[in-house]
Design a protein around this motif. Sequence first.
Motif, PDB file in Angstrom:
ATOM      1  N   ASN A 100       6.005  -1.245   9.090  1.00 30.08           N
ATOM      2  CA  ASN A 100       5.343   0.105   8.828  1.00 30.08           C
ATOM      3  C   ASN A 100       4.893   0.619  10.139  1.00 30.08           C
ATOM      4  OD1 ASN A 100       2.570  -1.156   8.969  1.00 30.08           O
ATOM      5  ND2 ASN A 100       3.924  -2.665   7.907  1.00 30.08           N
ATOM      6  N   SER A 101       3.959   1.594   9.912  1.00 30.81           N
ATOM      7  CA  SER A 101       3.206   2.302  11.013  1.00 30.81           C
ATOM      8  C   SER A 101       2.412   1.303  11.867  1.00 30.81           C
ATOM      9  CB  SER A 101       2.417   3.452  10.525  1.00 30.81           C
ATOM     10  OG  SER A 101       1.231   3.038   9.708  1.00 30.81           O
ATOM     11  N   MET A 103       0.730  -1.380   0.124  1.00 36.17           N
ATOM     12  CA  MET A 103       0.001   0.005  -0.025  1.00 36.17           C
ATOM     13  C   MET A 103       0.933   1.199  -0.141  1.00 36.17           C
ATOM     14  SD  MET A 103      -2.907  -0.749   2.565  1.00 36.17           S
ATOM     15  CE  MET A 103      -4.356  -2.271   2.307  1.00 36.17           C
ATOM     16  N   GLY A 104       2.269   1.004   0.560  1.00 40.37           N
ATOM     17  CA  GLY A 104       2.995   2.276   0.539  1.00 40.37           C
ATOM     18  C   GLY A 104       2.852   2.887   1.938  1.00 40.37           C
ATOM     19  N   GLY A 105       3.773   3.890   2.199  1.00 39.12           N
ATOM     20  CA  GLY A 105       3.903   4.619   3.605  1.00 39.12           C
ATOM     21  C   GLY A 105       4.142   5.981   3.336  1.00 39.12           C
ATOM     22  N   ALA A 106       3.243   7.056   3.922  1.00 40.84           N
ATOM     23  CA  ALA A 106       3.673   8.289   4.053  1.00 40.84           C
ATOM     24  C   ALA A 106       5.241   8.802   4.025  1.00 40.84           C
ATOM     25  CB  ALA A 106       2.713   9.271   4.704  1.00 40.84           C
ATOM     26  N   ASN A 107       5.653   9.290   2.956  1.00 36.02           N
ATOM     27  CA  ASN A 107       7.099   9.853   2.896  1.00 36.02           C
ATOM     28  C   ASN A 107       7.247  11.193   3.772  1.00 36.02           C
ATOM     29  OD1 ASN A 107       8.442   8.182   0.907  1.00 36.02           O
ATOM     30  ND2 ASN A 107       6.566   8.761  -0.265  1.00 36.02           N
ATOM     31  N   SER A 108       6.027  11.828   4.249  1.00 32.39           N
ATOM     32  CA  SER A 108       6.243  12.789   5.337  1.00 32.39           C
ATOM     33  C   SER A 108       4.897  13.248   5.569  1.00 32.39           C
ATOM     34  CB  SER A 108       6.600  14.166   4.514  1.00 32.39           C
ATOM     35  OG  SER A 108       5.509  14.441   3.436  1.00 32.39           O
ATOM     36  N   VAL A 109       4.603  13.942   6.538  1.00 34.33           N
ATOM     37  CA  VAL A 109       3.307  14.195   7.271  1.00 34.33           C
ATOM     38  C   VAL A 109       2.223  14.925   6.079  1.00 34.33           C
ATOM     39  CG1 VAL A 109       2.016  15.586   9.073  1.00 34.33           C
ATOM     40  CG2 VAL A 109       4.341  14.576   9.631  1.00 34.33           C
ATOM     41  N   ASN A 110       2.841  15.479   5.105  1.00 33.60           N
ATOM     42  CA  ASN A 110       2.158  16.045   4.123  1.00 33.60           C
ATOM     43  C   ASN A 110       1.471  15.044   3.287  1.00 33.60           C
ATOM     44  OD1 ASN A 110       2.804  18.721   5.127  1.00 33.60           O
ATOM     45  ND2 ASN A 110       4.547  18.880   3.602  1.00 33.60           N
ATOM     46  N   GLU A 111       1.845  13.910   3.128  1.00 29.15           N
ATOM     47  CA  GLU A 111       1.320  12.715   2.481  1.00 29.15           C
ATOM     48  C   GLU A 111       0.479  12.016   3.169  1.00 29.15           C
ATOM     49  OE1 GLU A 111       4.924  11.878  -0.951  1.00 29.15           O
ATOM     50  OE2 GLU A 111       4.265  10.305   0.487  1.00 29.15           O
ATOM     51  N   VAL A 112       0.285  12.188   4.472  1.00 29.16           N
ATOM     52  CA  VAL A 112      -0.801  11.571   5.309  1.00 29.16           C
ATOM     53  C   VAL A 112      -2.284  11.510   4.710  1.00 29.16           C
ATOM     54  CG1 VAL A 112      -1.764  11.138   7.501  1.00 29.16           C
ATOM     55  CG2 VAL A 112       0.670  11.358   7.354  1.00 29.16           C
ATOM     56  N   ARG A 164       0.729   1.838  -3.482  1.00 30.00           N
ATOM     57  CA  ARG A 164      -0.622   1.970  -4.178  1.00 30.00           C
ATOM     58  C   ARG A 164      -1.140   3.304  -3.962  1.00 30.00           C
ATOM     59  NH1 ARG A 164      -4.648   2.348  -6.204  1.00 30.00           N
ATOM     60  NH2 ARG A 164      -6.395   0.963  -6.235  1.00 30.00           N
ATOM     61  N   TYR A 165      -1.147   3.849  -2.644  1.00 30.98           N
ATOM     62  CA  TYR A 165      -1.454   5.024  -2.230  1.00 30.98           C
ATOM     63  C   TYR A 165      -0.730   6.314  -2.047  1.00 30.98           C
ATOM     64  CZ  TYR A 165      -4.923   1.557  -1.101  1.00 30.98           C
ATOM     65  OH  TYR A 165      -6.002   0.685  -1.214  1.00 30.98           O
ATOM     66  N   VAL A 166       0.373   6.249  -2.184  1.00 32.15           N
ATOM     67  CA  VAL A 166       1.241   7.389  -1.951  1.00 32.15           C
ATOM     68  C   VAL A 166       2.630   7.071  -3.164  1.00 32.15           C
ATOM     69  CG1 VAL A 166       0.974   8.437   0.517  1.00 32.15           C
ATOM     70  CG2 VAL A 166       2.635   6.662   0.028  1.00 32.15           C
ATOM     71  N   PRO A 167       3.357   8.209  -3.390  1.00 31.84           N
ATOM     72  CA  PRO A 167       4.616   8.005  -4.323  1.00 31.84           C
ATOM     73  C   PRO A 167       5.431   6.960  -3.475  1.00 31.84           C
ATOM     74  CG  PRO A 167       4.053  10.135  -4.310  1.00 31.84           C
ATOM     75  CD  PRO A 167       3.082   9.332  -3.105  1.00 31.84           C
ATOM     76  N   PRO A 168       6.103   6.028  -4.256  1.00 34.28           N
ATOM     77  CA  PRO A 168       6.606   5.979  -5.575  1.00 34.28           C
ATOM     78  C   PRO A 168       5.327   5.249  -6.330  1.00 34.28           C
ATOM     79  CG  PRO A 168       8.053   4.518  -4.781  1.00 34.28           C
ATOM     80  CD  PRO A 168       7.324   5.190  -3.742  1.00 34.28           C
ATOM     81  N   PHE A 169       4.495   6.009  -7.180  1.00 37.26           N
ATOM     82  CA  PHE A 169       3.470   5.335  -8.003  1.00 37.26           C
ATOM     83  C   PHE A 169       4.065   4.687  -9.110  1.00 37.26           C
ATOM     84  CE2 PHE A 169       0.959   9.082  -6.424  1.00 37.26           C
ATOM     85  CZ  PHE A 169       0.139   8.235  -5.335  1.00 37.26           C
TER      86      PHE A 169
END
Length: 304
Positions: free
Chosen positions: A257-258, A1-10, A84-89
């Motif tokens: 992951n988180s 699924m991916g994981g946010a690379n920063s708080v801005n991507e949450v 899936r949900y954040v970069p890298p797409f």
Amino acid sequence: MGGANSVNEVEMFLKNMFADKNILTMNRYTRKLVGSIIVYKRLEDVKETFVKHLGGRSPLPKLTNQLIFKLKKRLNMPIVPAMRYVPPFATPSLEAFQKEGIEELILFPMYPQYSTTTTLSSVEDIELRCEALNYHPKISVVEPYYDDYDYIELIASKIMEAIKYKDSQDYDLILSAHGLPMSIIKSGDPYEKQIEANVSALKIYLHERGIIFNDIKLAYQSKVGSSAWLEPNLVDVLRNPRHKKVLIYPLAFTVDNSETLYELDIEHREIADKIKYDDYRVANCFNDDDGFVDFIAKKVEEIL
């Protein structure tokens, strides 16, 4: 699924996840409304968790890139992550592959067990992005490996690594899998059956090697909302202990992951501390372990 690379991507992660038709299985108008409500309710809490406990970013992208760095030394082919949900797409990598004339893609799901909410969602995402680019490679998908002998052996090694010098018979082993709504299971999703087969195979492996725990039990984590989900819920299991030395193994994840480093190792540890557990341990995922690198390489080579 991916994981946010920063708080801005949450926010991006949450919006994309709850816009996924395989996650919220309803018509698109209801899904948009329900998804917006869920994101609104959860956004600030998730952001706070990332800042306070995860250094402002998910550990998953970095760990995945470390894994890929090692894989590139084993496999003579381009290897890229597709979240899936954040970069890298997937699109930038697919564009590059198309220009290079690559005619076959091998997809390795980071999910050991198949679910419509994970593997299917990710494979469909790749297919749709290829279609949008008018790119038509042969696509092969590595089959679910939840009961593969080498995979079971890797789990056992992580469990023993976590127990260290302690006597395993003094501990309950809780195999924690990510939960799913019962509505998805009842619609035919095979996830629950594959989780249970995974648990059964691991129990047999440990028994045959004389690795004995006080008890081995399955639980499900990460329940959201008030609808019925797979049970037993890990929170309920921890709040009603029969034994106060436990080792948690995150059964549905291959990379930390988180939901492993925060939910299991911080949030649920608080429950154990309040109830005064004698010992509460959480095993690491495979991450970039050499054994996992070997496992992925072997699965890919079987397709070549």
